[in-house]
Enzyme design. Structure first.
Site, short mmCIF file in Angstrom:
data_model
loop_
_atom_site.label_atom_id
_atom_site.label_comp_id
_atom_site.label_asym_id
_atom_site.label_seq_id
_atom_site.Cartn_x
_atom_site.Cartn_y
_atom_site.Cartn_z
N GLU A 1 -16.96 -39.90 37.91
CA GLU A 1 -17.65 -39.01 36.95
C GLU A 1 -16.76 -37.83 36.54
O GLU A 1 -17.26 -36.81 36.10
CB GLU A 1 -18.96 -38.51 37.57
N GLY B 1 -30.44 -47.67 36.91
CA GLY B 1 -29.28 -47.20 37.68
C GLY B 1 -29.58 -47.18 39.16
O GLY B 1 -29.94 -46.15 39.71
N CYS B 2 -29.43 -48.36 39.79
CA CYS B 2 -29.76 -48.44 41.22
C CYS B 2 -28.49 -48.41 42.05
O CYS B 2 -28.17 -49.34 42.77
CB CYS B 2 -30.60 -49.69 41.48
N LEU C 1 -27.65 -43.23 45.04
CA LEU C 1 -28.73 -42.25 44.92
C LEU C 1 -29.98 -42.87 44.29
O LEU C 1 -31.11 -42.60 44.72
CB LEU C 1 -28.23 -41.06 44.07
N GLY C 2 -29.77 -43.73 43.29
CA GLY C 2 -30.90 -44.41 42.66
C GLY C 2 -31.65 -45.27 43.67
O GLY C 2 -32.88 -45.28 43.70
N SER D 1 -19.48 -38.35 46.09
CA SER D 1 -19.68 -39.53 45.22
C SER D 1 -18.34 -39.94 44.59
O SER D 1 -18.08 -41.13 44.40
CB SER D 1 -20.72 -39.23 44.15
N LYS E 1 -24.37 -26.57 39.74
CA LYS E 1 -24.03 -27.86 40.38
C LYS E 1 -22.67 -28.34 39.89
O LYS E 1 -21.87 -28.89 40.68
CB LYS E 1 -25.13 -28.88 40.06
O1 KPL Z 1 -23.02 -33.94 44.48
C1 KPL Z 1 -22.21 -34.19 45.33
C2 KPL Z 1 -21.44 -35.44 45.16
O2 KPL Z 1 -20.91 -35.98 46.11
O3 KPL Z 1 -21.38 -35.89 44.01
C3 KPL Z 1 -21.95 -33.25 46.47
C4 KPL Z 1 -22.91 -32.09 46.36
C5 KPL Z 1 -20.55 -32.77 46.39
C6 KPL Z 1 -22.23 -33.84 47.81
O4 KPL Z 1 -21.32 -34.76 48.23
#
Ligand code: KPL
Length: 315
Positions: A282, A25-26, A29-30, A270, A200
């Site tokens: 997601e 999963g690149c 963030l990856g 994201s 989270k």
């Molecule tokens: O995890 C995040 C995302 O964007 O998925 C936050 C913490 C809201 C930061 O943008």
């Protein structure tokens, strides 16, 4: 080659045959994690799907938090022939974790840890079913990242990362957090990772759908326009969390969410990025998970329900 590429530093061009980390999963963030691991001297192989076999790329074009751009040589492997995996870091979107891992069933040796780092909840349990002989570790991270093209990544926010065990076998792998810390600056191990996952999830329920629907930066959620909505989201999430045995309050969740809004004011969430690029969001693993748990407890969550529907309709 992107025009912003100024400093062509080809790092780590010699890779050992069996890398310390294999990354599935690149995405944004990856890609940032792969870059930071490689830069810290921890060999990392990115596992791609077979359809990417013909795509050539000299490496990762990585821009650090300080704005320094460099090209990082990265070893590529393919899921169909993954080679020896010492530990598997899974950073696909929540909705793709199971499908990305399925080709590795029967190929991943027993005892090899699988580390899951994605937004949302409800996925790790499925991974434990798929890989009953592997330690499964769940993680949460608040690092910010953006992808600006094929293998072009920017680290946009330094956050915290926490790992913790999902199954019994994972409890022996607390040392993985130290290794990640060497690359990220900080990473911790928490036996009660479920509590951090819920915290989270609450932040993502508050920030992600609103920023994606209204096409806002995280920082645009401050001020009176969204105050009621944010308050209501947090009241509903707190109700569900309490029913799940997670002690919290709406005030605490709102305070944490607003802290993240301020810390990531210039970032696009994201979900915003996914919607803009026409990618699957997601929402299922974030608000969808909350709605499922709320339904089990018979708790009404109308504001989150409305946001869920609005995102589904728009994506
Ligand atoms: O995890 C995040 C995302 O964007 O998925 C936050 C913490 C809201 C930061 O943008």
């Amino acid at each position: 080659m992107p025009s912003g590429l100024r400093d062509l530093n080809l790092k780590n061009s010699r890779q050992p045959s069996s890398p310390q980390w294999s990354l599935l999963g690149c995405g944004a963030l990856g890609g940032v994690f792969a870059s930071l691991l490689t830069l810290s001297g921890q060999s990392t192989r990115v596992l791609l799907r077979d359809r990417h076999r013909s795509t050539l790329h000299p490496g990762i074009d990585f821009t650090s938090l300080e704005g320094h751009t460099q090209l990082i040589a990265i070893e590529r492997g393919f899921v169909s022939q993954p080679g020896q995996i010492k530990r598997l870091l899974v950073m696909t979107k929540a909705g793709q974790v199971v499908s990305a891992l399925t080709p590795l069933v029967g190929k991943l040796a027993a005892g090899i840890p699988i580390i899951l780092l994605h937004n949302g909840m409800g996925i790790a349990e499925q991974v434990v079913q798929l890989f009953p002989h592997n330690p499964v570790i769940a993680g949460v991270t608040s690092h910010g990242a953006m992808q600006n093209g094929h293998f072009v990544f920017r680290h946009t926010g330094k956050g915290e990362t926490w790992l913790g065990p999902v199954n019994e076998a994972a409890k022996a792998h607390a040392g993985l957090a130290d290794e990640l810390a060497a690359a990220l600056g900080q990473a911790g191990w928490d036996e009660h990772i479920l509590a951090r996952q819920w915290q989270k999830l609450a932040i993502n329920c508050a920030i992600n759908p609103l920023t994606a629907l209204y096409r806002l930066k995280n920082g645009d959620l401050t001020g009176p326009r969204f105050a009621d909505a944010l308050q209501q989201i947090c009241v509903e999430v707190a109700d569900v969390m309490q029913a799940e045995g997670q002690p919290t309050s709406a005030e605490e969740l709102l305070r944490r969410a607003m802290m993240v809004v301020e810390l990531t004011a210039d970032n696009y969430s994201s979900m915003y990025q996914d919607m803009e690029l026409g990618r699957e969001t997601e929402i299922e693993a974030i608000t969808g998970f909350l709605l499922a748990r709320a339904a089990q407890h018979g708790i009404a969550v109308p504001v989150n329900q409305g946001l869920y529907q609005a995102i589904k309709e728009k994506s």
